[in-house]
Design an enzyme around this catalytic site. Structure first.
Site, PDB file in Angstrom:
ATOM      1  N   ARG A   1       0.867  -1.394   0.109  1.00 45.37           N
ATOM      2  CA  ARG A   1       0.106  -0.091  -0.030  1.00 45.37           C
ATOM      3  C   ARG A   1       0.964   1.156   0.073  1.00 45.37           C
ATOM      4  O   ARG A   1       1.896   1.017   0.301  1.00 45.37           O
ATOM      5  CB  ARG A   1      -0.757   0.038   1.171  1.00 45.37           C
ATOM      6  CG  ARG A   1      -1.914  -1.268   1.135  1.00 45.37           C
ATOM      7  CD  ARG A   1      -2.678  -0.968   2.335  1.00 45.37           C
ATOM      8  NE  ARG A   1      -3.750  -2.190   2.670  1.00 45.37           N
ATOM      9  CZ  ARG A   1      -3.660  -3.150   3.253  1.00 45.37           C
ATOM     10  NH1 ARG A   1      -2.395  -3.518   3.895  1.00 45.37           N
ATOM     11  NH2 ARG A   1      -4.570  -4.005   3.364  1.00 45.37           N
TER      12      ARG A   1
ATOM     13  N   LYS B   1      -2.479  -2.263   7.344  1.00 46.65           N
ATOM     14  CA  LYS B   1      -3.845  -1.988   7.764  1.00 46.65           C
ATOM     15  C   LYS B   1      -4.483  -2.943   8.829  1.00 46.65           C
ATOM     16  O   LYS B   1      -4.406  -4.140   8.595  1.00 46.65           O
ATOM     17  CB  LYS B   1      -4.724  -2.040   6.479  1.00 46.65           C
ATOM     18  CG  LYS B   1      -6.144  -1.610   6.543  1.00 46.65           C
ATOM     19  CD  LYS B   1      -6.704  -1.489   5.338  1.00 46.65           C
ATOM     20  CE  LYS B   1      -8.181  -0.767   5.136  1.00 46.65           C
ATOM     21  NZ  LYS B   1      -8.498  -0.846   3.921  1.00 46.65           N
TER      22      LYS B   1
ATOM     23  N   HIS C   1      -1.724   2.780  -6.574  1.00 43.76           N
ATOM     24  CA  HIS C   1      -2.840   1.586  -6.247  1.00 43.76           C
ATOM     25  C   HIS C   1      -2.793   0.853  -7.478  1.00 43.76           C
ATOM     26  O   HIS C   1      -2.936  -0.533  -7.260  1.00 43.76           O
ATOM     27  CB  HIS C   1      -4.107   2.297  -5.915  1.00 43.76           C
ATOM     28  CG  HIS C   1      -5.155   1.309  -5.405  1.00 43.76           C
ATOM     29  ND1 HIS C   1      -5.077   0.592  -4.333  1.00 43.76           N
ATOM     30  CD2 HIS C   1      -6.195   0.820  -6.154  1.00 43.76           C
ATOM     31  CE1 HIS C   1      -6.041  -0.297  -4.238  1.00 43.76           C
ATOM     32  NE2 HIS C   1      -6.766  -0.257  -5.290  1.00 43.76           N
TER      33      HIS C   1
ATOM     34  N   ARG D   1      -0.055  -1.695  -7.108  1.00 43.23           N
ATOM     35  CA  ARG D   1      -0.513  -2.702  -6.027  1.00 43.23           C
ATOM     36  C   ARG D   1      -1.499  -3.777  -6.723  1.00 43.23           C
ATOM     37  O   ARG D   1      -1.484  -4.969  -6.680  1.00 43.23           O
ATOM     38  CB  ARG D   1      -1.072  -2.194  -4.777  1.00 43.23           C
ATOM     39  CG  ARG D   1      -1.506  -3.193  -3.905  1.00 43.23           C
ATOM     40  CD  ARG D   1      -2.100  -2.428  -2.669  1.00 43.23           C
ATOM     41  NE  ARG D   1      -2.963  -3.023  -1.861  1.00 43.23           N
ATOM     42  CZ  ARG D   1      -2.670  -3.885  -0.884  1.00 43.23           C
ATOM     43  NH1 ARG D   1      -1.575  -4.409  -0.702  1.00 43.23           N
ATOM     44  NH2 ARG D   1      -3.826  -4.370   0.126  1.00 43.23           N
TER      45      ARG D   1
ATOM     46  N   HIS E   1      -4.883  -8.634   3.325  1.00 44.81           N
ATOM     47  CA  HIS E   1      -6.572  -8.719   3.431  1.00 44.81           C
ATOM     48  C   HIS E   1      -7.008  -9.539   4.771  1.00 44.81           C
ATOM     49  O   HIS E   1      -6.512 -10.672   4.709  1.00 44.81           O
ATOM     50  CB  HIS E   1      -7.098  -9.259   2.251  1.00 44.81           C
ATOM     51  CG  HIS E   1      -7.057  -8.067   1.001  1.00 44.81           C
ATOM     52  ND1 HIS E   1      -7.223  -8.422  -0.282  1.00 44.81           N
ATOM     53  CD2 HIS E   1      -6.672  -6.812   1.172  1.00 44.81           C
ATOM     54  CE1 HIS E   1      -7.021  -7.243  -0.812  1.00 44.81           C
ATOM     55  NE2 HIS E   1      -6.658  -6.175  -0.236  1.00 44.81           N
TER      56      HIS E   1
ATOM     57  N   TYR F   1     -10.787  -7.297  -5.177  1.00 50.14           N
ATOM     58  CA  TYR F   1      -9.677  -6.502  -5.546  1.00 50.14           C
ATOM     59  C   TYR F   1      -8.906  -7.107  -6.689  1.00 50.14           C
ATOM     60  O   TYR F   1      -8.482  -6.243  -7.481  1.00 50.14           O
ATOM     61  CB  TYR F   1      -8.819  -6.327  -4.250  1.00 50.14           C
ATOM     62  CG  TYR F   1      -7.649  -5.400  -4.317  1.00 50.14           C
ATOM     63  CD1 TYR F   1      -6.501  -5.995  -4.872  1.00 50.14           C
ATOM     64  CD2 TYR F   1      -7.908  -3.900  -3.839  1.00 50.14           C
ATOM     65  CE1 TYR F   1      -5.205  -4.786  -4.978  1.00 50.14           C
ATOM     66  CE2 TYR F   1      -6.702  -3.062  -4.061  1.00 50.14           C
ATOM     67  CZ  TYR F   1      -5.568  -3.680  -4.455  1.00 50.14           C
ATOM     68  OH  TYR F   1      -4.563  -2.709  -4.390  1.00 50.14           O
TER      69      TYR F   1
END
Length: 302
Positions: free
Chosen positions: A149, A174, A243, A246, A269, A278
């Site tokens: 990220r 995250k 992004h 990624r 995730h 995603y």
């Protein structure tokens, strides 16, 4: 609707303006949103706000959705209706809020654009002509190599790298989770090219891997701008953002491995459903896998 019912609506708007001190924009939005409900009630001969049922609200929202109104707009409309009925209940004009448990249709999640393998190759093999570009190439290689990220790349410290072991540690990603990621050989080489320049300009107290020309940690916005400038200078037509690198990492890895769980771990995730949304595989690729793998789907020889 009869006079008393219309007056209650106007009293609600007055309360918003005077007591709640809502902005003119908010009041205007509420008027517009509830006006849609008024028209629905008129079409169904509903004369009093007390006669509106949850089924009516659901039917109204469904009708608006069929008209092409998006999920976010419908969520806002429902919020306005709930607020109005909350006012009616506070003032003893009704006993229930028919919009309380009605939900707007879920909005389809849009996938960000992805680069194909050749586009990534062109982006990362455009060559460097300055110290800043040597740093930038190391950043972009690492983005694509490890699927970081933007916030994670900006937060990387020298201590997080193990170039000999071709790995790095993301600290407090995250959800506050750490994870260990591999680094590809191209990214390792690019970072090794950058490190001598970093040593020459870094402040003694700064632990960041990627620093600015002033010797301080490079922020997220600066990284975004450097990628935009890189694409402009190198003649990359696609508008690339961090992004997208990624996403390209995840997409290319999933297409090659079909290992959804592995990609989930690499991306950090917590829910595999996020990874399924995603990342993506084109239908033909999925069809080819199906044809090869399913015992009763194999095509007959021509």
């Amino acid at each position: 609707m009869h006079g008393d019912t219309a007056q209650r609506l106007e009293d609600f708007f007055t309360q918003l303006e005077v007591e709640k001190r809502a902005s003119p924009h908010t009041v205007k939005s509420y008027r517009r949103d509830i006006a849609h409900l008024k028209r629905y009630c008129a079409s169904k001969a509903i004369a009093d706000w007390r006669d509106v049922q949850a089924a009516d609200i659901r039917a109204h929202i469904a009708s608006r959705h069929r008209q092409g109104v998006g999920s976010k707009s419908l969520q806002r409309e429902l919020s306005a209706i709930r607020s109005f009925y909350h006012y009616l209940m506070q003032n003893k004009h009704t006993d229930s809020n028919p919009a309380q448990h009605v939900k707007a249709p879920k909005q389809a999640r849009k996938l960000p654009k992805t680069l194909d393998v050749d586009q990534v190759k062109g982006l990362l093999e455009a060559g460097t002509s300055s110290v800043l570009e040597i740093r930038d190439l190391a950043m972009f290689e690492l983005f694509y190599s490890s699927g970081l990220r933007l916030s994670e790349l900006s937060a990387l410290d020298m201590a997080d790298l193990d170039l000999a072991g071709q790995s790095l540690k993301v600290r407090s990603g995250k959800g506050g989770k750490d994870r260990l990621l591999p680094i590809g050989s191209k990214a390792v080489a690019a970072i090794n090219n950058w490190l001598p320049h970093r040593s020459a300009q870094a402040k003694a107290s700064d632990t960041a891997l990627f620093i600015s020309s002033r010797g301080s940690r490079l922020g997220q916005r600066s990284i975004e701008l450097r990628l935009k400038l890189w694409c402009q200078k190198k003649g990359v037509a696609e508008a690339v953002h961090p992004h997208m690198l990624r996403h390209s990492f995840a997409s290319h890895l999933l297409e090659a491995s079909q290992d959804l769980r592995g990609v989930q771990e690499l991306l950090g995730h917590s829910n595999i459903g996020t990874t399924q949304i995603y990342t993506h595989l084109d239908f033909q690729h999925l069809a080819d896998i199906y044809d090869k793998a399913h015992p009763r789907a194999k095509k007959k020889p021509q």
